[in-house]
Design a protein around this motif. Structure first.
Motif, mmCIF file in Angstrom:
data_model
loop_
_atom_site.group_PDB
_atom_site.id
_atom_site.type_symbol
_atom_site.label_atom_id
_atom_site.label_comp_id
_atom_site.label_asym_id
_atom_site.label_seq_id
_atom_site.Cartn_x
_atom_site.Cartn_y
_atom_site.Cartn_z
ATOM 1 N N ASP A 315 4.845 -13.869 3.696
ATOM 2 C CA ASP A 315 5.420 -12.811 4.398
ATOM 3 C C ASP A 315 4.788 -11.805 4.407
ATOM 4 O OD1 ASP A 315 6.035 -12.670 1.610
ATOM 5 O OD2 ASP A 315 8.288 -12.243 2.071
ATOM 6 N N SER A 316 5.006 -10.742 4.191
ATOM 7 C CA SER A 316 4.104 -9.190 4.430
ATOM 8 C C SER A 316 3.006 -9.358 3.457
ATOM 9 C CB SER A 316 5.115 -8.242 4.834
ATOM 10 O OG SER A 316 6.313 -8.145 3.715
ATOM 11 N N LYS A 317 4.070 -9.752 1.629
ATOM 12 C CA LYS A 317 2.639 -9.343 0.595
ATOM 13 C C LYS A 317 1.745 -10.486 1.148
ATOM 14 C CE LYS A 317 6.696 -10.738 -2.263
ATOM 15 N NZ LYS A 317 7.619 -11.170 -3.807
ATOM 16 N N ALA A 318 1.231 -10.950 2.063
ATOM 17 C CA ALA A 318 -0.314 -11.587 1.747
ATOM 18 C C ALA A 318 -0.577 -10.633 3.431
ATOM 19 C CB ALA A 318 -0.200 -12.934 2.245
ATOM 20 N N ALA A 319 -0.040 -10.141 4.352
ATOM 21 C CA ALA A 319 -0.967 -9.019 5.203
ATOM 22 C C ALA A 319 -0.935 -7.667 4.315
ATOM 23 C CB ALA A 319 0.780 -9.439 6.095
ATOM 24 N N TRP A 320 -0.237 -7.394 3.720
ATOM 25 C CA TRP A 320 -0.871 -6.274 3.275
ATOM 26 C C TRP A 320 -2.240 -6.219 2.391
ATOM 27 C CZ3 TRP A 320 0.916 -1.892 4.618
ATOM 28 C CH2 TRP A 320 2.163 -1.673 5.012
ATOM 29 N N ILE A 321 -2.157 -7.847 1.730
ATOM 30 C CA ILE A 321 -3.658 -8.021 1.726
ATOM 31 C C ILE A 321 -4.420 -7.996 2.332
ATOM 32 C CG2 ILE A 321 -5.106 -9.326 -0.078
ATOM 33 C CD1 ILE A 321 -2.677 -10.616 -1.523
ATOM 34 N N ASN A 322 -4.418 -8.181 3.566
ATOM 35 C CA ASN A 322 -5.247 -8.378 4.484
ATOM 36 C C ASN A 322 -5.378 -7.045 5.261
ATOM 37 O OD1 ASN A 322 -7.490 -9.967 6.409
ATOM 38 N ND2 ASN A 322 -5.732 -10.295 7.923
ATOM 39 N N VAL A 323 -4.419 -6.685 5.520
ATOM 40 C CA VAL A 323 -4.913 -4.789 5.295
ATOM 41 C C VAL A 323 -5.771 -4.559 5.137
ATOM 42 C CG1 VAL A 323 -3.800 -3.020 6.313
ATOM 43 C CG2 VAL A 323 -2.649 -4.881 6.976
ATOM 44 N N LEU A 324 -5.270 -4.549 3.568
ATOM 45 C CA LEU A 324 -6.008 -3.610 2.417
ATOM 46 C C LEU A 324 -7.479 -4.074 2.198
ATOM 47 C CD1 LEU A 324 -5.924 -1.931 -0.269
ATOM 48 C CD2 LEU A 324 -6.030 -3.770 -1.782
ATOM 49 N N ALA A 325 -7.808 -5.827 3.169
ATOM 50 C CA ALA A 325 -9.607 -6.264 2.959
ATOM 51 C C ALA A 325 -9.706 -5.420 4.528
ATOM 52 C CB ALA A 325 -9.538 -7.603 3.022
ATOM 53 N N LEU A 326 -9.335 -5.270 5.403
ATOM 54 C CA LEU A 326 -9.531 -4.181 6.893
ATOM 55 C C LEU A 326 -10.528 -3.039 6.101
ATOM 56 C CD1 LEU A 326 -10.216 -3.947 9.533
ATOM 57 C CD2 LEU A 326 -7.766 -3.487 9.888
ATOM 58 N N ALA A 327 -9.294 -1.981 5.033
ATOM 59 C CA ALA A 327 -9.454 -0.759 4.716
ATOM 60 C C ALA A 327 -10.582 -1.129 3.545
ATOM 61 C CB ALA A 327 -8.069 -0.076 3.932
ATOM 62 N N ALA A 328 -11.039 -1.361 3.134
ATOM 63 C CA ALA A 328 -11.984 -1.534 2.328
ATOM 64 C C ALA A 328 -13.028 -2.027 3.443
ATOM 65 C CB ALA A 328 -12.347 -3.250 1.271
ATOM 66 N N MET A 329 -13.086 -3.187 4.287
ATOM 67 C CA MET A 329 -14.519 -2.957 5.180
ATOM 68 C C MET A 329 -14.571 -1.747 6.296
ATOM 69 S SD MET A 329 -16.147 -5.290 6.618
ATOM 70 C CE MET A 329 -14.868 -6.871 6.228
ATOM 71 N N ILE A 330 -14.002 -0.909 6.502
ATOM 72 C CA ILE A 330 -14.290 0.309 6.966
ATOM 73 C C ILE A 330 -15.084 1.225 5.914
ATOM 74 C CG2 ILE A 330 -12.720 2.279 8.102
ATOM 75 C CD1 ILE A 330 -11.092 0.466 9.583
#
Length: 350
Positions: A315-330
Motif C-alpha cells: 500500500d502507501s508504505k512502498a509508495a513513500w519509499i519511491n517518493v523518497l527515491a525521487l527526493a534523493a534524485m532531486i
C-alpha cells in the motif's frame, strides 16, 4: 577546440522555444483537466440523483402497498426535477467528454513537438562544442528533462493516463526555468577530466535511468494523493484537484512498471561510473558525495520494488519509499552539484 557560436545561439533559441511549447501544453492540459473534473462531477451528481429516485420510487411503492403515507419519498419531486434540469444531459456530457479528449490529444501533440525541439536544442549544443552536451549542470538539466518528457510521452499514450500531464509538465517547466536561468553556462569545451569515451556512456545511462525514475516517483506521489482521496469519494478542495486522476491501482501500476526499468538502467549507470573512476582516479569507489547519493538513490529504488512485492507493504508504505527515491534524485541533482564540493563538481557555475 573552437565553439561554433552560431549553433550555440540556435541551441539557446530552441531551448526557449521548447519552454514555451511545453508552457502552452501545460495551459491546455490544465484547462482540459478542469473540464474533465467538471464532467466527472456532473456524471456523479446525475448518478446520485438517479439512485435517490430509485430509492424514492421503491419507498413509494412499499408505502402504497401497506397503505402508508406517500411523504416518505425523500423530498419534493418538483425540487428534484429542477435539479435534474440544471444538470447537463447525458448527450451533452458525452459531447463535452469528446471535446476533452480532443484537448488531451492536442496536449499530446504539443508535447511531442516540444520534445522534437528539445532534442534539436541538445543536438545543436553538442555540435556547437563538438562534444556530447553533458559538460555542466545546465546541459545535464536539459538532458534529464528531455529524457523525462520522452519517457512520459511514451507512458501516457493511453487515453486514460493523459490527465497526469499537468503533474509532469509543471515540475519539468520549473526545472527548465531554473536551468535556463540560474544554471545557464555558455557553450564551451569540457574540463580535461571529462574528456573520456566513458563520459557520454556513463552520463547518458544515468540520465535515462534517472528520467524514468522521476516518472515513477511522480506516479507514486499521485498514488498517495489518490489513496487519500479515493476515486468516487473525493471531498473538499483537494478532492476536486485529484478527481480527474486515474485510479490508485493504475497509478501504482505506472510507478511499479517504470521503476522496474529505472532500477537496472540507473544501476548500470552507477557501475559504468565506477569503471570510469578506476580508469581516471585509480579506484572504483571513493565515497565521493555524488557517488554516495547515487548509490543511496539506487538502494531506495531497490527497496521500493522489494517492498512493493512484499505482503503488508504494497500500500502507501512502498509508495513513500519511491517518493523518497525521487527526493534523493532531486537532492543529488541540485544540492550535491551546487553546494557540496567533490570530484564530481562540474556544474559550470563558477
Amino acid at each position: 577546440m573552437p565553439v561554433n557560436q552560431t549553433l550555440a545561439s540556435f541551441s539557446d533559441t530552441a531551448f526557449i522555444t521548447t519552454f514555451f511549447i511545453y508552457l502552452l501544453a501545460l495551459v491546455i492540459s490544465i484547462f482540459q483537466y478542469i473540464k474533465l473534473s467538471g464532467i466527472l462531477d456532473a456524471r456523479r451528481e446525475r448518478e446520485r440523483l438517479a439512485e435517490k429516485e430509485l430509492i424514492s420510487v421503491g419507498a413509494g411503492v412499499e408505502g402504497a402497498a401497506t397503505g402508508g403515507s406517500d411523504s416518505v419519498d425523500g423530498g419534493d419531486p418538483k425540487d428534484k426535477a429542477g435539479i435534474a434540469r440544471e444538470l447537463p444531459s447525458e448527450e451533452e456530457l458525452n459531447l463535452r467528454e469528446l471535446k476533452s479528449d480532443k484537448l488531451a490529444g492536442m496536449v499530446q501533440s504539443l508535447v511531442w513537438l516540444g520534445i522534437i525541439v528539445h532534442v534539436v536544442s541538445i543536438v545543436l549544443r553538442g555540435l556547437a562544442t563538438e562534444r556530447f552536451p553533458f559538460g555542466n549542470l545546465y546541459e545535464y538539466v536539459l538532458i534529464i528533462t528531455g529524457f523525462t518528457m520522452i519517457a512520459s510521452a511514451i507512458v501516457f499514450q493511453r487515453r486514460e493516463w493523459r490527465g497526469m500531464w499537468p503533474w509532469v509538465l509543471t515540475p519539468m517547466l520549473a526545472l527548465l526555468f531554473y536551468g535556463g536561468g540560474k544554471l545557464y553556462a555558455e557553450a564551451a569545451p569540457v574540463v580535461p577530466a571529462l574528456q573520456s569515451y566513458w563520459f557520454p556512456i556513463h552520463v547518458s545511462t544515468v540520465s535515462i535511468g534517472g528520467a524514468i525514475g522521476m516518472v515513477s516517483g511522480i506516479a507514486s506521489l499521485l498514488y498517495l494523493l489518490r489513496m487519500w482521496q479515493p476515486k468516487g469519494k473525493e471531498h473538499g478542495f483537494f478532492g476536486a484537484v485529484v478527481r480527474p486522476l486515474p485510479s490508485a491501482k493504475v497509478l501504482d501500476g505506472v510507478a511499479y512498471k517504470t521503476a522496474i526499468i529505472a532500477l537496472p538502467v540507473f544501476g548500470l549507470g552507477v557501475v559504468l561510473g565506477a569503471i570510469w573512476a578506476e580508469a581516471a582516479w585509480g579506484r572504483f569507489w571513493g565515497w565521493d558525495p555524488k557517488e554516495t547519493m547515487s548509490f543511496v538513490t539506487w538502494i531506495l529504488y531497490a527497496a521500493y520494488l522489494h517492498a512493493r512485492a512484499t505482503a503488508g507493504w504494497r500500500d502507501s508504505k512502498a509508495a513513500w519509499i519511491n517518493v523518497l527515491a525521487l527526493a534523493a534524485m532531486i537532492f543529488n541533482l541540485f544540492f550535491i552539484n551546487i553546494v557540496v564540493a567533490g570530484l564530481h563538481s562540474y556544474a559550470g557555475l563558477n
